[in-house]
Scaffold this motif. Sequence first.
Motif, PDB file in Angstrom:
ATOM      1  N   VAL A   1     -11.459 -21.931 -64.045  1.00 39.40           N
ATOM      2  CA  VAL A   1     -10.388 -21.279 -63.285  1.00 39.40           C
ATOM      3  C   VAL A   1     -10.488 -19.766 -63.455  1.00 39.40           C
ATOM      4  N   GLY A   2     -10.714 -19.314 -64.687  1.00 36.24           N
ATOM      5  CA  GLY A   2     -10.848 -17.878 -64.928  1.00 36.24           C
ATOM      6  C   GLY A   2     -12.053 -17.287 -64.223  1.00 36.24           C
ATOM      7  N   PHE A   3     -13.182 -17.987 -64.289  1.00 32.19           N
ATOM      8  CA  PHE A   3     -14.380 -17.490 -63.622  1.00 32.19           C
ATOM      9  C   PHE A   3     -14.210 -17.547 -62.107  1.00 32.19           C
ATOM     10  N   GLY A   4     -13.575 -18.602 -61.612  1.00 27.59           N
ATOM     11  CA  GLY A   4     -13.327 -18.703 -60.172  1.00 27.59           C
ATOM     12  C   GLY A   4     -12.456 -17.564 -59.672  1.00 27.59           C
ATOM     13  N   THR A   5     -11.479 -17.187 -60.469  1.00 32.29           N
ATOM     14  CA  THR A   5     -10.615 -16.063 -60.108  1.00 32.29           C
ATOM     15  C   THR A   5     -11.412 -14.760 -60.109  1.00 32.29           C
ATOM     16  N   ALA A   6     -12.235 -14.563 -61.135  1.00 29.80           N
ATOM     17  CA  ALA A   6     -13.046 -13.343 -61.225  1.00 29.80           C
ATOM     18  C   ALA A   6     -14.073 -13.279 -60.099  1.00 29.80           C
ATOM     19  N   SER A   7     -14.718 -14.404 -59.800  1.00 28.44           N
ATOM     20  CA  SER A   7     -15.774 -14.387 -58.785  1.00 28.44           C
ATOM     21  C   SER A   7     -15.212 -14.430 -57.369  1.00 28.44           C
ATOM     22  N   GLY A   8     -13.935 -14.700 -57.240  1.00 35.60           N
ATOM     23  CA  GLY A   8     -13.307 -14.698 -55.922  1.00 35.60           C
ATOM     24  C   GLY A   8     -12.509 -13.431 -55.663  1.00 35.60           C
ATOM     25  N   ALA A   9     -12.751 -12.408 -56.478  1.00 34.94           N
ATOM     26  CA  ALA A   9     -11.984 -11.167 -56.377  1.00 34.94           C
ATOM     27  C   ALA A   9     -12.115 -10.508 -55.011  1.00 34.94           C
ATOM     28  N   TYR A  10     -13.270 -10.649 -54.390  1.00 43.40           N
ATOM     29  CA  TYR A  10     -13.524 -10.008 -53.100  1.00 43.40           C
ATOM     30  C   TYR A  10     -14.069 -11.044 -52.132  1.00 43.40           C
ATOM     31  N   ARG A  11     -13.591 -11.025 -50.908  1.00 42.62           N
ATOM     32  CA  ARG A  11     -14.081 -11.932 -49.876  1.00 42.62           C
ATOM     33  C   ARG A  11     -15.598 -11.751 -49.724  1.00 42.62           C
ATOM     34  N   GLY A  12     -16.327 -12.845 -49.758  1.00 39.49           N
ATOM     35  CA  GLY A  12     -17.775 -12.814 -49.614  1.00 39.49           C
ATOM     36  C   GLY A  12     -18.525 -12.742 -50.936  1.00 39.49           C
ATOM     37  N   LEU A  13     -17.816 -12.535 -52.034  1.00 37.01           N
ATOM     38  CA  LEU A  13     -18.487 -12.391 -53.317  1.00 37.01           C
ATOM     39  C   LEU A  13     -19.085 -13.701 -53.810  1.00 37.01           C
ATOM     40  N   THR A  14     -18.404 -14.812 -53.594  1.00 32.56           N
ATOM     41  CA  THR A  14     -18.931 -16.076 -54.100  1.00 32.56           C
ATOM     42  C   THR A  14     -20.302 -16.382 -53.508  1.00 32.56           C
ATOM     43  N   GLU A  15     -20.502 -16.056 -52.234  1.00 29.66           N
ATOM     44  CA  GLU A  15     -21.796 -16.292 -51.608  1.00 29.66           C
ATOM     45  C   GLU A  15     -22.874 -15.413 -52.240  1.00 29.66           C
ATOM     46  N   LEU A  16     -22.534 -14.158 -52.503  1.00 29.55           N
ATOM     47  CA  LEU A  16     -23.500 -13.259 -53.152  1.00 29.55           C
ATOM     48  C   LEU A  16     -23.869 -13.759 -54.539  1.00 29.55           C
ATOM     49  N   LEU A  17     -22.886 -14.241 -55.289  1.00 29.58           N
ATOM     50  CA  LEU A  17     -23.150 -14.728 -56.636  1.00 29.58           C
ATOM     51  C   LEU A  17     -24.004 -15.988 -56.608  1.00 29.58           C
ATOM     52  N   ALA A  18     -23.723 -16.886 -55.666  1.00 34.33           N
ATOM     53  CA  ALA A  18     -24.509 -18.117 -55.554  1.00 34.33           C
ATOM     54  C   ALA A  18     -25.965 -17.792 -55.224  1.00 34.33           C
ATOM     55  N   ASP A  19     -26.195 -16.764 -54.432  1.00 31.38           N
ATOM     56  CA  ASP A  19     -27.564 -16.345 -54.111  1.00 31.38           C
ATOM     57  C   ASP A  19     -28.220 -15.583 -55.265  1.00 31.38           C
ATOM     58  N   ALA A  20     -27.443 -14.761 -55.956  1.00 30.74           N
ATOM     59  CA  ALA A  20     -27.990 -13.888 -56.996  1.00 30.74           C
ATOM     60  C   ALA A  20     -28.554 -14.668 -58.177  1.00 30.74           C
ATOM     61  N   ILE A  21     -28.008 -15.839 -58.466  1.00 30.97           N
ATOM     62  CA  ILE A  21     -28.504 -16.608 -59.610  1.00 30.97           C
ATOM     63  C   ILE A  21     -29.963 -17.016 -59.405  1.00 30.97           C
ATOM     64  N   ASN A  22     -30.386 -17.139 -58.155  1.00 34.95           N
ATOM     65  CA  ASN A  22     -31.767 -17.527 -57.845  1.00 34.95           C
ATOM     66  C   ASN A  22     -32.681 -16.340 -57.564  1.00 34.95           C
ATOM     67  N   ASP A  23     -32.155 -15.132 -57.663  1.00 35.42           N
ATOM     68  CA  ASP A  23     -32.923 -13.941 -57.319  1.00 35.42           C
ATOM     69  C   ASP A  23     -32.989 -12.984 -58.513  1.00 35.42           C
ATOM     70  N   PRO A  24     -34.051 -13.087 -59.332  1.00 30.43           N
ATOM     71  CA  PRO A  24     -34.168 -12.209 -60.497  1.00 30.43           C
ATOM     72  C   PRO A  24     -34.170 -10.715 -60.143  1.00 30.43           C
ATOM     73  N   GLY A  25     -34.457 -10.380 -58.904  1.00 35.16           N
ATOM     74  CA  GLY A  25     -34.452  -8.987 -58.476  1.00 35.16           C
ATOM     75  C   GLY A  25     -33.065  -8.463 -58.145  1.00 35.16           C
ATOM     76  N   SER A  26     -32.081  -9.335 -58.094  1.00 34.89           N
ATOM     77  CA  SER A  26     -30.719  -8.937 -57.752  1.00 34.89           C
ATOM     78  C   SER A  26     -30.061  -8.217 -58.929  1.00 34.89           C
ATOM     79  N   ALA A  27     -29.308  -7.176 -58.631  1.00 39.66           N
ATOM     80  CA  ALA A  27     -28.564  -6.461 -59.674  1.00 39.66           C
ATOM     81  C   ALA A  27     -27.486  -7.357 -60.290  1.00 39.66           C
ATOM     82  N   LEU A  28     -27.114  -8.416 -59.592  1.00 32.30           N
ATOM     83  CA  LEU A  28     -26.095  -9.349 -60.088  1.00 32.30           C
ATOM     84  C   LEU A  28     -26.693 -10.509 -60.881  1.00 32.30           C
ATOM     85  N   HIS A  29     -28.020 -10.630 -60.888  1.00 32.29           N
ATOM     86  CA  HIS A  29     -28.669 -11.790 -61.498  1.00 32.29           C
ATOM     87  C   HIS A  29     -28.334 -11.939 -62.981  1.00 32.29           C
ATOM     88  N   ALA A  30     -28.420 -10.874 -63.743  1.00 33.65           N
ATOM     89  CA  ALA A  30     -28.173 -10.966 -65.185  1.00 33.65           C
ATOM     90  C   ALA A  30     -26.749 -11.431 -65.461  1.00 33.65           C
TER      91      ALA A  30
END
Length: 187
Positions: A93-122
């Motif tokens: 619930v806490g992570f869902g709240t943090a990752s849903g802070a901005y519209r469209g962020l959840t999609e970026l995070l779901a993609d970033a986990i598979n992209d080591p070149g992403s600034a969000l990957h780490a």
Amino acid sequence: MTDVKPMRADARRNYERLLAEAKRAFTERGVDASLEDVARSAGVGIGTLYRHFPTREVLLETLLRDRFDTQAGKARELLAAEDPLDGLYTWLVGFGTASGAYRGLTELLADAINDPGSALHASCHAMQEAASQLVDRAKEAGALRADVTTRELLLLLHGASWAGTHLPGERGMERLLTLVFEGLRAS
């Protein structure tokens, strides 16, 4: 080791104004908000924005760093929760709240986990590791279905976070996550 030069006072003010304006813009318009508008609202040129934040993802990572660091710390605390499934749920619930802070962020995070070149990957990888520890503990206690993977659970969370924005009220994501969690309990 490289020495990091401290920012000049005017550069520090620009940096802080850019973060404040980006947070406002992303909150109001989502992660696709115009970076040109962010720079203009902060009273600087787009070149200044890009000097501080070379990409949109670097800007987002900077805005999210404290939230995600807090979530990593919370995961460590919840590893000692009496009920491991409740601990996992609380963290999600806490992570869902943090990752849903901005519209469209959840999609970026779901993609970033598979992209080591992403600034969000780490940051995404750190959240996946935190979740994995909680998932493993819940499985070991026999509270969570043995066939559930951390990746599946995080994707369900991202889906609940996105779908929750389409429900009336402030707790849509939490309501959907509760429904999902009932199906994840070990029988």
